[in-house]
Design an enzyme around this catalytic site. Structure first.
Site, PDB file in Angstrom:
ATOM      1  N   ASP A 198      54.859   1.770  79.044  1.00  0.00           N
ATOM      2  CA  ASP A 198      55.166   0.695  79.984  1.00  0.00           C
ATOM      3  C   ASP A 198      54.494  -0.577  79.451  1.00  0.00           C
ATOM      4  O   ASP A 198      53.276  -0.713  79.528  1.00  0.00           O
ATOM      5  CB  ASP A 198      54.632   1.101  81.364  1.00  0.00           C
ATOM      6  CG  ASP A 198      54.585  -0.060  82.348  1.00  0.00           C
ATOM      7  OD1 ASP A 198      54.942  -1.197  81.975  1.00  0.00           O
ATOM      8  OD2 ASP A 198      54.166   0.172  83.494  1.00  0.00           O
ATOM      9  N   GLN A 201      52.856  -5.347  81.167  1.00  0.00           N
ATOM     10  CA  GLN A 201      51.699  -6.233  81.203  1.00  0.00           C
ATOM     11  C   GLN A 201      51.311  -6.718  79.802  1.00  0.00           C
ATOM     12  O   GLN A 201      50.533  -7.645  79.662  1.00  0.00           O
ATOM     13  CB  GLN A 201      50.520  -5.490  81.851  1.00  0.00           C
ATOM     14  CG  GLN A 201      49.430  -6.363  82.394  1.00  0.00           C
ATOM     15  CD  GLN A 201      49.940  -7.371  83.416  1.00  0.00           C
ATOM     16  OE1 GLN A 201      49.678  -8.562  83.263  1.00  0.00           O
ATOM     17  NE2 GLN A 201      50.661  -6.934  84.421  1.00  0.00           N
ATOM     18  N   LYS A 224      57.480 -11.347  83.346  1.00  0.00           N
ATOM     19  CA  LYS A 224      56.053 -11.455  83.034  1.00  0.00           C
ATOM     20  C   LYS A 224      55.833 -12.194  81.721  1.00  0.00           C
ATOM     21  O   LYS A 224      54.705 -12.419  81.310  1.00  0.00           O
ATOM     22  CB  LYS A 224      55.426 -10.068  82.988  1.00  0.00           C
ATOM     23  CG  LYS A 224      55.509  -9.386  84.353  1.00  0.00           C
ATOM     24  CD  LYS A 224      54.371  -8.482  84.650  1.00  0.00           C
ATOM     25  CE  LYS A 224      54.522  -7.959  86.063  1.00  0.00           C
ATOM     26  NZ  LYS A 224      54.062  -6.589  86.202  1.00  0.00           N
TER      27      LYS A 224
HETATM   28  C1  PLP Z   1      54.550  -5.588  86.690  1.00  0.00           C
HETATM   29  C2  PLP Z   1      54.348  -4.228  86.180  1.00  0.00           C
HETATM   30  C3  PLP Z   1      55.270  -3.212  86.416  1.00  0.00           C
HETATM   31  C4  PLP Z   1      56.490  -3.409  87.276  1.00  0.00           C
HETATM   32  O1  PLP Z   1      57.370  -4.325  86.735  1.00  0.00           O
HETATM   33  P1  PLP Z   1      58.671  -4.772  87.558  1.00  0.00           P
HETATM   34  O2  PLP Z   1      59.107  -6.029  86.883  1.00  0.00           O
HETATM   35  O3  PLP Z   1      58.226  -4.995  88.978  1.00  0.00           O
HETATM   36  O4  PLP Z   1      59.667  -3.670  87.451  1.00  0.00           O
HETATM   37  C5  PLP Z   1      55.022  -1.977  85.886  1.00  0.00           C
HETATM   38  N1  PLP Z   1      53.939  -1.737  85.136  1.00  0.00           N
HETATM   39  C6  PLP Z   1      53.025  -2.686  84.860  1.00  0.00           C
HETATM   40  C7  PLP Z   1      51.853  -2.367  83.999  1.00  0.00           C
HETATM   41  C8  PLP Z   1      53.202  -3.966  85.382  1.00  0.00           C
HETATM   42  O5  PLP Z   1      52.289  -4.913  85.122  1.00  0.00           O
END
Ligand code: PLP
Length: 404
Positions: A198, A201, A224
């Site tokens: 994931d 961030q 982000k």
């Molecule tokens: C923001 C975030 C998510 C979720 O992202 P979405 O854009 O809301 O789907 C998942 N994991 C991490 C580490 C994040 O910072």
């Protein structure tokens, strides 16, 4: 070198005031602000060539298709991905994780094991719990340390032939910890398990080389990294994307439909059912170009300066404790002040025009570990300044005076 004044001028929102004070935006881990270049890409699309893609013979449709596919190539090159069809446009990180978790239901059986880390966002926990309920697979958790890092020895102990999949974040949104994903991927591959990272961030701070990482799946969100909301990327190795069943059925994702049988389109379209967020995809490409124009080395250097400065200044406040003190971390500071609820600090900071996040940051297991209801989280982007750090520190001191 890094001309912060001209960079800030690219972001119209940074000129506004909140509660009569200049906005100090320190909630970048929740979403980033957008430069004029990205806003222009959105306006340009809707003003000049809005049309549905891939099917039209008319000029507008071809222009929109070209721009969308160029954005896919921009993403491919940015992440050093072998083929453009290994880039799947999604609605964001959460969507990408659900797509993979849903597909893995066909591969898992009772007694198989999947591994998550204690540092995850809820969106990298809940879809896997749903998968385990469906398949009878068992969810194992890599524990965390007091510093907010992963206990890597314990991770090695969890891996076995039963392990089918490991999913971890690249950088923790709640603490800022950079996880050793190279090592995590290498060890998982030794037992034949796939890895999903994931990267929601991470991608505003660093530029991951997905070929070098040899990761099986990598997901992220455009919003982000200075792009719009509602669009993101799933990278999957070709072999995996071919094996994985489609997530949603509909238009765009088929090759041929009859009532007896439907055959699916080739990659990437197999996973892109329905009219996508065309404008979002194009603007995502524009955001990546913007970030690359600044350069990730320069971004990292500036953010590191802010992180060190803010850490030292905040720690000088009596009774302030920072959560997430690992050596490898990005510009996220999660903290509490003794005897004060994080929400109250956040409210006072807002009165001063300072935007921070308070609460559990979609990572309740981390809060549970520290036995706290939540934290105040200040997260810095490349457009933040030392003066803004000073304002944050002054604001926290003021809140402390008012509340104790
Ligand atoms: C923001 C975030 C998510 C979720 O992202 P979405 O854009 O809301 O789907 C998942 N994991 C991490 C580490 C994040 O910072």
């Amino acid at each position: 070198m890094f001309d912060i004044t001209s960079i800030r001028a690219d972001f119209p929102i940074l000129q506004r005031e909140v509660n009569g004070k200049p906005l100090v935006y320190l909630d970048n881990a929740a979403t980033s602000q957008k430069p004029q270049q990205v806003i222009d890409a959105i306006v340009d699309y809707y003003s000049r060539y809005n049309a549905n893609i891939h099917r039209g013979v008319h000029t507008l449709s071809q222009e929109a298709t070209d721009a969308y596919e160029i954005a896919r190539k921009t993403i491919q090159e940015h992440f050093n991905i072998a083929h453009p069809y290994e880039v799947i446009f999604t609605a964001g990180t959460t969507h990408g994780i659900n797509l993979v978790a849903n597909g893995f239901a066909s591969f898992l059986k009772k007694g198989d094991e999947v591994i998550v880390s204690a540092l995850e966002h809820h969106s990298n926990i809940v879809p896997w719990q749903m998968l385990c309920e469906k398949t009878g697979a068992v969810l194992k958790v890599i524990p965390m340390t007091q510093e907010g890092t992963l206990a890597m020895d314990a991770y090695s102990g969890l891996l076995s032939e039963k392990t089918k999949l490991v999913f971890v974040n690249h950088i923790s949104n709640a603490l800022g910890t950079i996880n050793p994903i190279e090592k995590i991927i290498e060890l998982a591959h030794q037992v034949g398990a796939a890895v999903l990272v994931d990267g929601a961030q991470a991608c505003s701070h660093i530029k991951p080389d997905l070929t070098a990482l040899d990761v099986d799946f990598y997901v992220t969100s455009a919003h982000k990294m200075c792009g719009p909301t509602g669009v993101g990327m799933l990278y999957g190795k070709e072999e995996w994307l071919k094996k994985l069943p489609p997530y949603q059925g509909g238009g765009e994702m088929i090759s041929e439909v009859t009532f007896e049988k439907t055959t699916y389109a080739d990659l990437p379209h197999k996973f892109e059912a329905g009219t996508p967020n065309i404008c979002g995809g194009i603007a995502f490409g524009a955001a990546i170009e913007y970030l690359n124009h600044l350069g990730f080395d320069a971004i990292a250097a500036h953010e590191h300066t802010l992180l060190e400065y803010a850490t030292n200044e905040l720690l000088a406040i009596d009774g302030l404790k920072i959560y997430g003190t690992g050596r490898e971390k990005t510009s996220v500071i999660s903290f509490n002040v003794e005897n004060i609820h994080p929400y109250d600090i956040g409210t006072i900071l807002d009165k001063l025009g300072i935007a921070v996040r308070t609460g559990h940051h979609c990572a309740q297991p981390i809060m549970e570990f520290y036995k706290i209801p939540g934290t105040v989280r200040a997260s810095f982007a490349f457009y933040n300044t030392k003066e803004e750090v000073d304002q944050l520190v002054a604001g926290v001191k003021r809140a402390q005076q008012m509340l104790s």
